[in-house]
Scaffold this motif. Sequence first.
Motif, PDB file in Angstrom:
ATOM      1  N   LEU A 103      30.004  56.126  25.877  1.00  0.00           N
ATOM      2  CA  LEU A 103      30.224  57.095  26.656  1.00  0.00           C
ATOM      3  C   LEU A 103      31.637  56.809  26.964  1.00  0.00           C
ATOM      4  CD1 LEU A 103      27.220  56.993  28.999  1.00  0.00           C
ATOM      5  CD2 LEU A 103      27.791  58.584  27.267  1.00  0.00           C
ATOM      6  N   ASP A 104      32.328  55.973  26.326  1.00  0.00           N
ATOM      7  CA  ASP A 104      33.889  55.900  26.542  1.00  0.00           C
ATOM      8  C   ASP A 104      34.539  56.877  25.584  1.00  0.00           C
ATOM      9  OD1 ASP A 104      36.221  54.855  27.530  1.00  0.00           O
ATOM     10  OD2 ASP A 104      36.507  53.329  26.245  1.00  0.00           O
ATOM     11  N   GLN A 105      33.767  57.509  24.724  1.00  0.00           N
ATOM     12  CA  GLN A 105      34.231  58.791  23.761  1.00  0.00           C
ATOM     13  C   GLN A 105      34.360  60.041  24.353  1.00  0.00           C
ATOM     14  OE1 GLN A 105      35.684  58.134  20.564  1.00  0.00           O
ATOM     15  NE2 GLN A 105      34.956  55.869  20.926  1.00  0.00           N
ATOM     16  N   ALA A 106      35.593  60.735  24.485  1.00  0.00           N
ATOM     17  CA  ALA A 106      35.740  61.998  25.160  1.00  0.00           C
ATOM     18  C   ALA A 106      34.806  62.910  24.570  1.00  0.00           C
ATOM     19  CB  ALA A 106      37.135  62.493  24.986  1.00  0.00           C
ATOM     20  N   PHE A 107      34.513  63.023  23.324  1.00  0.00           N
ATOM     21  CA  PHE A 107      33.803  63.910  22.584  1.00  0.00           C
ATOM     22  C   PHE A 107      32.150  63.824  23.179  1.00  0.00           C
ATOM     23  CE2 PHE A 107      31.343  65.821  19.119  1.00  0.00           C
ATOM     24  CZ  PHE A 107      31.880  67.093  19.289  1.00  0.00           C
ATOM     25  N   ALA A 108      31.926  62.779  23.174  1.00  0.00           N
ATOM     26  CA  ALA A 108      30.501  62.517  23.561  1.00  0.00           C
ATOM     27  C   ALA A 108      30.190  62.993  24.895  1.00  0.00           C
ATOM     28  CB  ALA A 108      30.286  60.957  23.588  1.00  0.00           C
ATOM     29  N   LEU A 109      31.101  62.875  25.883  1.00  0.00           N
ATOM     30  CA  LEU A 109      31.013  63.305  27.343  1.00  0.00           C
ATOM     31  C   LEU A 109      31.135  64.880  27.233  1.00  0.00           C
ATOM     32  CD1 LEU A 109      33.245  60.851  29.137  1.00  0.00           C
ATOM     33  CD2 LEU A 109      30.965  60.737  29.084  1.00  0.00           C
ATOM     34  N   ARG A 112      28.121  66.768  26.262  1.00  0.00           N
ATOM     35  CA  ARG A 112      26.900  66.772  27.408  1.00  0.00           C
ATOM     36  C   ARG A 112      27.443  67.341  28.673  1.00  0.00           C
ATOM     37  NH1 ARG A 112      27.207  63.287  23.292  1.00  0.00           N
ATOM     38  NH2 ARG A 112      25.124  62.964  22.411  1.00  0.00           N
ATOM     39  N   GLY A 113      28.546  67.831  28.624  1.00  0.00           N
ATOM     40  CA  GLY A 113      29.084  68.552  30.101  1.00  0.00           C
ATOM     41  C   GLY A 113      29.450  67.543  31.144  1.00  0.00           C
ATOM     42  N   ARG A 133      18.335  62.414  29.965  1.00  0.00           N
ATOM     43  CA  ARG A 133      18.695  63.611  28.964  1.00  0.00           C
ATOM     44  C   ARG A 133      19.100  63.060  27.693  1.00  0.00           C
ATOM     45  NH1 ARG A 133      21.276  65.736  33.682  1.00  0.00           N
ATOM     46  NH2 ARG A 133      23.574  65.042  32.362  1.00  0.00           N
ATOM     47  N   ILE A 134      19.865  61.979  27.716  1.00  0.00           N
ATOM     48  CA  ILE A 134      20.305  61.170  26.202  1.00  0.00           C
ATOM     49  C   ILE A 134      19.255  60.531  25.649  1.00  0.00           C
ATOM     50  CG2 ILE A 134      21.710  59.253  25.397  1.00  0.00           C
ATOM     51  CD1 ILE A 134      23.891  60.107  27.612  1.00  0.00           C
ATOM     52  N   PHE A 135      18.150  60.037  26.439  1.00  0.00           N
ATOM     53  CA  PHE A 135      16.926  59.411  25.985  1.00  0.00           C
ATOM     54  C   PHE A 135      16.381  60.449  25.289  1.00  0.00           C
ATOM     55  CE2 PHE A 135      12.505  58.401  26.628  1.00  0.00           C
ATOM     56  CZ  PHE A 135      12.475  57.316  25.733  1.00  0.00           C
TER      57      PHE A 135
END
Length: 197
Positions: A103-109, A112-113, A133-135
């Motif tokens: 979750l330190d990756q901007a694209f990952a955030l 997922r909004g 939601r990620i689970f």
Amino acid sequence: MGNLCLMLTYRIIPYKEEAKEGERFSATYLPAPEGRGRIDNPRRYRAWYLAREPSAAVAEIFGQWPTWNSEMFKFGTSGADYRGATRSLVTFRLPDDLPVLDLDQAFALHERGMKPTSVIERNRPATQSWALRIFNETNHAGDRLWSGVQWWSFHRPHWRILGLWDINPIPISVEALSVNHPAVIDAADALDKLLES
């Protein structure tokens, strides 16, 4: 993007050498979830909270304590069942190919909004909601995509914290903590804590 390889992780526990595997006070014991943790969803999974750095594991437990000294490794009035337990640093081995969403990756955030504040805010219903939601994210075959998530420590952003579900990390060492332990010294230095004997 977001897939991260892991090897060693760390956790502070009350430890008794005589405790059998899986029993309370053993390195493999995971307490029943109470729903108070950042990514807890007890009805769906049990979560292991681990740190990527030994000093981060120390900070997660003791970071809010105003005074750091040898007394913080004792259990005081925690009850007779804690007699003989020591606060110890457990080193765990994890599979190298464990899929963890960083979750330190901007694209990952972005996908997922989410914003960085969504990750670090101390709002348990909100963080538990995105964790669920990620689970529940799956691939086209219905297989779960992630074994957990990684985020940055509240205490220092360069320390990384993991929340893992449906996995049993393998303990490879247990070390009793003291004011002379390198992880304690490193954490105290990073958090500007005065270590007293």
